[in-house]
Design a protein around this motif. Structure first.
Motif, PDB file in Angstrom:
ATOM      1  N   ASN A  86      -0.457  71.173-119.592  1.00 36.06           N
ATOM      2  CA  ASN A  86      -1.392  72.260-119.878  1.00 36.06           C
ATOM      3  C   ASN A  86      -2.420  71.893-120.952  1.00 36.06           C
ATOM      4  N   THR A  87      -2.851  70.631-120.972  1.00 35.01           N
ATOM      5  CA  THR A  87      -3.858  70.202-121.945  1.00 35.01           C
ATOM      6  C   THR A  87      -4.888  69.308-121.276  1.00 35.01           C
ATOM      7  N   TYR A  88      -6.067  69.285-121.856  1.00 37.34           N
ATOM      8  CA  TYR A  88      -7.076  68.282-121.509  1.00 37.34           C
ATOM      9  C   TYR A  88      -7.747  67.855-122.802  1.00 37.34           C
ATOM     10  N   TYR A  89      -7.687  66.565-123.106  1.00 36.15           N
ATOM     11  CA  TYR A  89      -8.382  66.012-124.256  1.00 36.15           C
ATOM     12  C   TYR A  89      -9.690  65.378-123.770  1.00 36.15           C
ATOM     13  N   GLY A  90     -10.799  65.806-124.370  1.00 37.67           N
ATOM     14  CA  GLY A  90     -12.064  65.153-124.060  1.00 37.67           C
ATOM     15  C   GLY A  90     -12.011  63.668-124.387  1.00 37.67           C
ATOM     16  N   TRP A  91     -12.682  62.856-123.565  1.00 36.29           N
ATOM     17  CA  TRP A  91     -12.579  61.411-123.789  1.00 36.29           C
ATOM     18  C   TRP A  91     -13.856  60.655-123.464  1.00 36.29           C
ATOM     19  N   GLN A  92     -14.908  61.360-122.982  1.00 37.31           N
ATOM     20  CA  GLN A  92     -16.162  60.690-122.660  1.00 37.31           C
ATOM     21  C   GLN A  92     -17.288  61.712-122.762  1.00 37.31           C
ATOM     22  N   PRO A  93     -18.551  61.265-122.892  1.00 33.64           N
ATOM     23  CA  PRO A  93     -19.656  62.212-123.044  1.00 33.64           C
ATOM     24  C   PRO A  93     -19.768  63.224-121.912  1.00 33.64           C
ATOM     25  N   ALA A  94     -19.354  62.867-120.694  1.00 36.47           N
ATOM     26  CA  ALA A  94     -19.446  63.805-119.574  1.00 36.47           C
ATOM     27  C   ALA A  94     -18.392  64.902-119.650  1.00 36.47           C
ATOM     28  N   ASN A  95     -17.271  64.635-120.299  1.00 39.25           N
ATOM     29  CA  ASN A  95     -16.174  65.601-120.472  1.00 39.25           C
ATOM     30  C   ASN A  95     -15.692  65.530-121.917  1.00 39.25           C
ATOM     31  N   PRO A  96     -16.499  66.014-122.865  1.00 36.25           N
ATOM     32  CA  PRO A  96     -16.241  65.678-124.271  1.00 36.25           C
ATOM     33  C   PRO A  96     -15.272  66.594-125.003  1.00 36.25           C
ATOM     34  N   ASN A  97     -14.917  67.745-124.427  1.00 32.66           N
ATOM     35  CA  ASN A  97     -14.263  68.790-125.206  1.00 32.66           C
ATOM     36  C   ASN A  97     -12.775  68.912-124.880  1.00 32.66           C
ATOM     37  N   ASP A  98     -12.053  69.609-125.748  1.00 36.98           N
ATOM     38  CA  ASP A  98     -10.617  69.808-125.580  1.00 36.98           C
ATOM     39  C   ASP A  98     -10.360  71.221-125.047  1.00 36.98           C
ATOM     40  N   GLU A  99      -9.447  71.333-124.078  1.00 36.48           N
ATOM     41  CA  GLU A  99      -9.013  72.621-123.558  1.00 36.48           C
ATOM     42  C   GLU A  99      -7.484  72.617-123.543  1.00 36.48           C
ATOM     43  N   LEU A 100      -6.900  73.586-124.248  1.00 37.73           N
ATOM     44  CA  LEU A 100      -5.470  73.560-124.543  1.00 37.73           C
ATOM     45  C   LEU A 100      -4.860  74.900-124.152  1.00 37.73           C
ATOM     46  N   GLY A 101      -3.881  74.872-123.259  1.00 39.88           N
ATOM     47  CA  GLY A 101      -3.208  76.086-122.836  1.00 39.88           C
ATOM     48  C   GLY A 101      -1.877  76.263-123.542  1.00 39.88           C
TER      49      GLY A 101
END
Length: 219
Positions: free
Chosen positions: A142-157
């Motif tokens: 349930n997490t996503y850590y941003g890792w590149q300019p195209a998807n830079p942000n964190d989303e945490l459930g």
């Protein structure tokens, strides 16, 4: 029917309906984080913190697009991020940071802390048992850590079932340099006082209704 009465009715319908307008996609892009169900918790350092929730999860969004940094586990290179939540709302119940990188010393204290301090979405969780912190191990669910300019942000459930259900919660949050935990680069809330309250959509509607009543009284 007056305009104020119509607006008040709309607020009541919002409370009754409890429809959630945000569907969070854990992809590092915050385009869907708009509307009345999204709470901007403010900016600190190069980061902006957002919150929303649905029937299942509380979601924390970290806009880090201006920082040029990412969460991860490379010492001194990546960030680590921490979210501390007061679940029971009881003064004096809870503890300070389990990693010891900040000191929380107000009357209200967290009962559960999420440590986003690993690579590729990995994090660990601790909960306060009345004496000390119990650790629940590591997960990347349930997490996503941003890792590149195209998807830079964190989303945490965060599962609502883990934090007492769908009522309001108080949180503290902070960012550090990975491995250099005394290097706090951003903080939300007051470490010597209260955290930030996240209202439910229903609470936000009631706040709007109260503002309308005040406006009516002043006229």
């Amino acid at each position: 029917m007056s305009k104020v009465s119509i607006l008040a009715m709309l607020c009541c319908l919002m409370v009754a309906g409890q429809a959630f307008s945000v569907t969070v996609n854990l992809d590092g892009i915050l385009n869907e984080w708009t509307g009345g169900d999204v709470v901007n918790l403010g900016s600190s350092g190069a980061y902006t913190l957002l919150a929303t929730w649905d029937q299942t999860n509380l979601y924390i969004g970290v806009d880090r697009s201006a920082s040029g940094r990412y969460l991860g586990d490379d010492y001194g290179v990546h960030d680590s991020f921490f979210v501390a939540i007061d679940i029971d709302g009881v003064p004096g119940s809870g503890g300070s940071d389990g990693y010891g990188n900040v000191s929380l010393s107000g009357a209200m204290l967290p009962d559960r802390i999420y440590y986003y301090a690993g690579g590729q979405g990995w994090h660990e969780v601790s909960f306060w048992d009345g004496i000390g912190w119990n650790w629940l191990g590591w997960t990347n669910a349930n997490t996503y850590y941003g890792w590149q300019p195209a998807n830079p942000n964190d989303e945490l459930g965060i599962a609502l079932s883990d934090i007492g259900g769908s009522h309001q919660v108080m949180i503290w949050a902070w960012m550090t340099v990975e491995g250099v935990y005394d290097s706090t680069t951003a903080f939300w809330g007051d470490p010597a006082g209260n955290g930030i309250m996240i209202p439910e959509p229903a609470t936000m509607a009631l706040l709007g209704l109260g503002a309308l009543a005040m406006f009516r009284r002043k006229r």
